[in-house]
Design a protein around this motif. Sequence first.
Motif, PDB file in Angstrom:
ATOM      1  N   GLY A   1     -52.872  31.719 -87.364  1.00  0.00           N
ATOM      2  CA  GLY A   1     -52.891  32.841 -86.769  1.00  0.00           C
ATOM      3  C   GLY A   1     -52.083  33.869 -87.377  1.00  0.00           C
ATOM      4  N   ILE A   2     -52.721  34.982 -87.363  1.00  0.00           N
ATOM      5  CA  ILE A   2     -52.126  36.390 -87.855  1.00  0.00           C
ATOM      6  C   ILE A   2     -51.383  37.174 -86.817  1.00  0.00           C
ATOM      7  N   SER A   3     -50.364  37.744 -86.876  1.00  0.00           N
ATOM      8  CA  SER A   3     -49.619  38.886 -86.031  1.00  0.00           C
ATOM      9  C   SER A   3     -49.747  38.389 -84.670  1.00  0.00           C
ATOM     10  N   MET A   4     -50.648  39.347 -83.836  1.00  0.00           N
ATOM     11  CA  MET A   4     -50.865  38.966 -82.236  1.00  0.00           C
ATOM     12  C   MET A   4     -51.061  37.671 -82.265  1.00  0.00           C
ATOM     13  N   GLY A   5     -52.410  37.379 -82.821  1.00  0.00           N
ATOM     14  CA  GLY A   5     -52.987  35.944 -82.728  1.00  0.00           C
ATOM     15  C   GLY A   5     -51.875  34.818 -83.090  1.00  0.00           C
ATOM     16  N   ALA A   6     -50.929  35.003 -84.011  1.00  0.00           N
ATOM     17  CA  ALA A   6     -49.687  33.950 -84.261  1.00  0.00           C
ATOM     18  C   ALA A   6     -48.767  33.970 -82.865  1.00  0.00           C
ATOM     19  N   LEU A   7     -48.488  35.167 -82.372  1.00  0.00           N
ATOM     20  CA  LEU A   7     -47.970  35.139 -81.093  1.00  0.00           C
ATOM     21  C   LEU A   7     -48.337  34.473 -80.067  1.00  0.00           C
ATOM     22  N   VAL A   8     -49.760  34.457 -80.028  1.00  0.00           N
ATOM     23  CA  VAL A   8     -50.596  33.754 -79.119  1.00  0.00           C
ATOM     24  C   VAL A   8     -50.431  32.432 -79.261  1.00  0.00           C
ATOM     25  N   MET A   9     -50.111  31.951 -80.616  1.00  0.00           N
ATOM     26  CA  MET A   9     -49.759  30.444 -80.626  1.00  0.00           C
ATOM     27  C   MET A   9     -48.467  30.075 -80.256  1.00  0.00           C
ATOM     28  N   TRP A  10     -47.685  30.716 -80.243  1.00  0.00           N
ATOM     29  CA  TRP A  10     -46.461  30.316 -79.936  1.00  0.00           C
ATOM     30  C   TRP A  10     -46.248  30.255 -78.377  1.00  0.00           C
ATOM     31  N   ALA A  11     -47.220  31.178 -77.794  1.00  0.00           N
ATOM     32  CA  ALA A  11     -47.352  31.048 -76.239  1.00  0.00           C
ATOM     33  C   ALA A  11     -48.012  29.607 -76.058  1.00  0.00           C
ATOM     34  N   TYR A  12     -49.015  29.451 -76.666  1.00  0.00           N
ATOM     35  CA  TYR A  12     -49.919  28.196 -76.640  1.00  0.00           C
ATOM     36  C   TYR A  12     -49.114  27.062 -76.504  1.00  0.00           C
ATOM     37  N   PHE A  13     -48.298  26.859 -77.576  1.00  0.00           N
ATOM     38  CA  PHE A  13     -47.413  25.685 -77.975  1.00  0.00           C
ATOM     39  C   PHE A  13     -46.441  25.428 -76.518  1.00  0.00           C
ATOM     40  N   LYS A  14     -46.042  26.644 -76.299  1.00  0.00           N
ATOM     41  CA  LYS A  14     -45.087  26.471 -75.012  1.00  0.00           C
ATOM     42  C   LYS A  14     -45.662  25.869 -73.627  1.00  0.00           C
ATOM     43  N   ARG A  15     -46.794  26.416 -73.402  1.00  0.00           N
ATOM     44  CA  ARG A  15     -47.553  26.180 -72.526  1.00  0.00           C
ATOM     45  C   ARG A  15     -48.403  24.748 -72.620  1.00  0.00           C
ATOM     46  N   PHE A  16     -48.926  24.566 -73.553  1.00  0.00           N
ATOM     47  CA  PHE A  16     -49.843  23.266 -73.763  1.00  0.00           C
ATOM     48  C   PHE A  16     -49.310  22.303 -74.847  1.00  0.00           C
ATOM     49  N   GLY A  17     -48.428  22.492 -75.505  1.00  0.00           N
ATOM     50  CA  GLY A  17     -47.933  21.711 -76.601  1.00  0.00           C
ATOM     51  C   GLY A  17     -48.799  21.574 -77.815  1.00  0.00           C
ATOM     52  N   THR A  18     -48.645  20.596 -78.733  1.00  0.00           N
ATOM     53  CA  THR A  18     -49.254  20.554 -80.132  1.00  0.00           C
ATOM     54  C   THR A  18     -50.152  19.380 -80.087  1.00  0.00           C
ATOM     55  N   ASN A  19     -50.706  18.575 -78.985  1.00  0.00           N
ATOM     56  CA  ASN A  19     -51.295  17.347 -79.161  1.00  0.00           C
ATOM     57  C   ASN A  19     -52.675  17.622 -79.942  1.00  0.00           C
ATOM     58  N   ASP A  20     -53.278  18.975 -79.491  1.00  0.00           N
ATOM     59  CA  ASP A  20     -54.665  19.017 -80.130  1.00  0.00           C
ATOM     60  C   ASP A  20     -54.618  19.942 -81.566  1.00  0.00           C
ATOM     61  N   VAL A  21     -53.629  20.188 -82.168  1.00  0.00           N
ATOM     62  CA  VAL A  21     -53.237  20.703 -83.116  1.00  0.00           C
ATOM     63  C   VAL A  21     -52.693  20.100 -84.446  1.00  0.00           C
ATOM     64  N   SER A  22     -53.200  20.047 -85.430  1.00  0.00           N
ATOM     65  CA  SER A  22     -52.902  19.155 -86.554  1.00  0.00           C
ATOM     66  C   SER A  22     -51.991  20.094 -87.622  1.00  0.00           C
ATOM     67  N   ARG A  23     -51.994  21.234 -87.857  1.00  0.00           N
ATOM     68  CA  ARG A  23     -51.267  21.978 -88.617  1.00  0.00           C
ATOM     69  C   ARG A  23     -51.318  23.481 -88.169  1.00  0.00           C
ATOM     70  N   TYR A  24     -50.180  24.172 -88.410  1.00  0.00           N
ATOM     71  CA  TYR A  24     -50.399  25.613 -88.178  1.00  0.00           C
ATOM     72  C   TYR A  24     -49.981  26.385 -89.112  1.00  0.00           C
ATOM     73  N   LEU A  25     -50.637  27.583 -89.431  1.00  0.00           N
ATOM     74  CA  LEU A  25     -50.425  28.573 -90.380  1.00  0.00           C
ATOM     75  C   LEU A  25     -49.976  29.895 -89.578  1.00  0.00           C
ATOM     76  N   ASN A  26     -48.689  30.277 -89.655  1.00  0.00           N
ATOM     77  CA  ASN A  26     -48.160  31.602 -88.785  1.00  0.00           C
ATOM     78  C   ASN A  26     -47.966  32.414 -90.101  1.00  0.00           C
TER      79      ASN A  26
END
Length: 316
Positions: A113-138
């Motif tokens: 995720g880049i910029s806003m897309g990366a902020l979306v992922m921080w919100a995603y992790f808070k709401r849904f956790g990391t179970n479906d994500v293997s690695r993350y590029l911020n």
Amino acid sequence: MINNIVKKPKPYHLQTISVAGSDGTLLPISVIGRGQPVLMLHAFGMDARQFLPFILPLINQYQFYLPHFCGFGLADNLQLPQFDFIEQYAADTKQVIDYIVKATGVNKISVAGISMGALVMWAYFKRFGTNDVSRYLNIDQAPIIRNQPDWQGGVFGARQDELFAQFESLISKTEPYMQLSSFRHLPYELKLGLLAMERAFSLLSVSRQHSQLLVKTLSHRAPHKMALMTHSTWQHKLRCLNAYVQLPYDYRDVLPTVNIPTTLLIGGCSQLYSAKWQKRLTTMLPNAHSIILPKSGHAVPMDAPIEFYQALKRFL
């Protein structure tokens, strides 16, 4: 008879699929490549297809999913169902990830995720956790927007109050016109103010001379042409800016739970998010490392295209 003729693979074409978002709205997603699925989330004002120059060399190994968030790119005609657009995008991202997991049969996918897309992922992790994500590029994004007494690495750093005040003034001036059907119907001075704000934001996002020249060239508008100019995203951008100004967007408390391998790709000259404060995230995340591109600003793909591609390839 020759039996060992090797069939050439069919050329890869960019496809557009639709996935129902959290409210049932069909979201367009650009898809290209084959192999392991990779989800890439675009920045504010960005068309997801702008990732294409960097992923085309990798499409024989990976299948890239590039969703277009409501209001941008191929989804510029879609309206946000709620004021909190980051949380809306996070819920939509969950729908997209669920679709990819089901369609490909994998358990986890790589996400960038880049910029806003990366902020979306921080919100995603808070709401849904990391179970479906293997690695993350911020890519050049802090998990907090507003500066706080214990965190001065919010957007725009020391200039945050000054620039937020400018945003609030412009939002206030345009509020009576937000229901207009066309940008053409706006008063000339408001058009001028909106385009100047976009130009200034883009210039703050880049640091290299060639990037600044490109931004200035692409954002130039002759006054006589402004009367007929179309601008499909102006209302959406203002609503998003209003949310940035009004809402806290502080996801620091989720960082200790993001235990997947995380790469922080940081623009060393970023004027939006201080490299020094972004670097601190490596001590707040359980499994993270940083890559600093010393000459790049916030818009890493524009300022450092080769380094961005290399970092993306290493990440994958």
